[in-house]
Design an enzyme around this catalytic site. Structure first.
Site, PDB file in Angstrom:
ATOM      1  N   ILE A 286      -6.468  12.947  21.003  1.00 31.67           N
ATOM      2  CA  ILE A 286      -5.194  12.310  21.372  1.00 31.67           C
ATOM      3  C   ILE A 286      -5.030  11.238  20.293  1.00 31.67           C
ATOM      4  CG2 ILE A 286      -3.922  10.962  23.067  1.00 31.67           C
ATOM      5  CD1 ILE A 286      -5.583  12.298  25.264  1.00 31.67           C
ATOM      6  N   PRO A 287      -4.190  11.495  19.290  1.00 39.89           N
ATOM      7  CA  PRO A 287      -4.241  10.749  18.024  1.00 39.89           C
ATOM      8  C   PRO A 287      -3.638   9.346  18.026  1.00 39.89           C
ATOM      9  CG  PRO A 287      -2.472  12.340  17.952  1.00 39.89           C
ATOM     10  CD  PRO A 287      -3.192  12.549  19.268  1.00 39.89           C
ATOM     11  N   CYS A 288      -4.297   8.419  18.705  1.00 37.15           N
ATOM     12  CA  CYS A 288      -3.830   7.036  18.698  1.00 37.15           C
ATOM     13  C   CYS A 288      -3.986   6.408  17.313  1.00 37.15           C
ATOM     14  CB  CYS A 288      -4.540   6.216  19.767  1.00 37.15           C
ATOM     15  SG  CYS A 288      -6.331   6.246  19.660  1.00 37.15           S
ATOM     16  N   HIS A 289      -4.824   7.016  16.456  1.00 34.85           N
ATOM     17  CA  HIS A 289      -4.965   6.492  15.089  1.00 34.85           C
ATOM     18  C   HIS A 289      -3.679   6.657  14.294  1.00 34.85           C
ATOM     19  CE1 HIS A 289      -6.065  10.779  14.739  1.00 34.85           C
ATOM     20  NE2 HIS A 289      -5.647  10.697  13.481  1.00 34.85           N
ATOM     21  N   ARG A 290      -2.751   7.481  14.766  1.00 32.79           N
ATOM     22  CA  ARG A 290      -1.478   7.708  14.075  1.00 32.79           C
ATOM     23  C   ARG A 290      -0.400   6.711  14.481  1.00 32.79           C
ATOM     24  NH1 ARG A 290      -1.829  14.143  15.116  1.00 32.79           N
ATOM     25  NH2 ARG A 290      -3.569  14.545  13.691  1.00 32.79           N
TER      26      ARG A 290
END
Length: 151
Positions: free
Chosen positions: A118-122
């Site tokens: 779940i790409p919270c780094h984006r």
């Protein structure tokens, strides 16, 4: 709950699953020497290996992130951010129909139990700057650079 430790290019990652669904991917955890009995953990390690090798851009895993309904709504929006792109907290809030909720979106990102997948780094700050990340800003920068962005 079953947990496996994956040695990734950005450091150790702890993946946990229950009832055939991935429930967490974190940057900290306890040493584990249990036998993996959840096939989803093997598949998650395989897909993460492919991601870090550059041959995978999306994940296809059964997920069960645990949180409030609002947090789950934030995580669903994060899943819509394509590989190699970023969104701001405000853009996520607007997409949810709550344009004044950028701080709450930030807290939702902070509580993301399945990092990377779940790409919270984006998600970046309003001015495009790197902001909070459970793995640290250096790891966030490495993940974004891996996806072809310069930070």
């Amino acid at each position: 709950m079953n947990t496996v430790v994956f040695d990734s290019p950005i450091g150790k990652l702890w993946l946990s699953a229950e009832n055939g669904r991935l429930v967490s991917l974190s940057f900290k955890g306890e040493k584990t020497d249990k036998e993996i009995t959840e096939p989803v953990l093997n598949e998650a390690v395989k897909q993460l290996s492919e991601y870090f090798a550059g041959s995978r851009r999306t994940f296809s895993l059964p997920l069960e992130p645990r949180g409030t309904e609002f947090q789950k709504a934030v995580w669903n929006e994060l899943l819509k951010i394509p590989f190699g792109e970023t969104k701001t907290y405000g853009e996520i809030a607007a997409a949810m129909g709550k344009p004044k909720a950028s701080r709450a979106v930030g807290m939702g990102c902070n509580r993301n139990p399945i990092a990377i997948i779940i790409p919270c780094h984006r998600v970046v700050g309003k001015n495009g700057s790197l902001t909070g990340f459970a793995g640290g800003l250096d790891v966030k920068g490495k993940l974004l650079e891996h996806e072809g962005m310069k930070f």
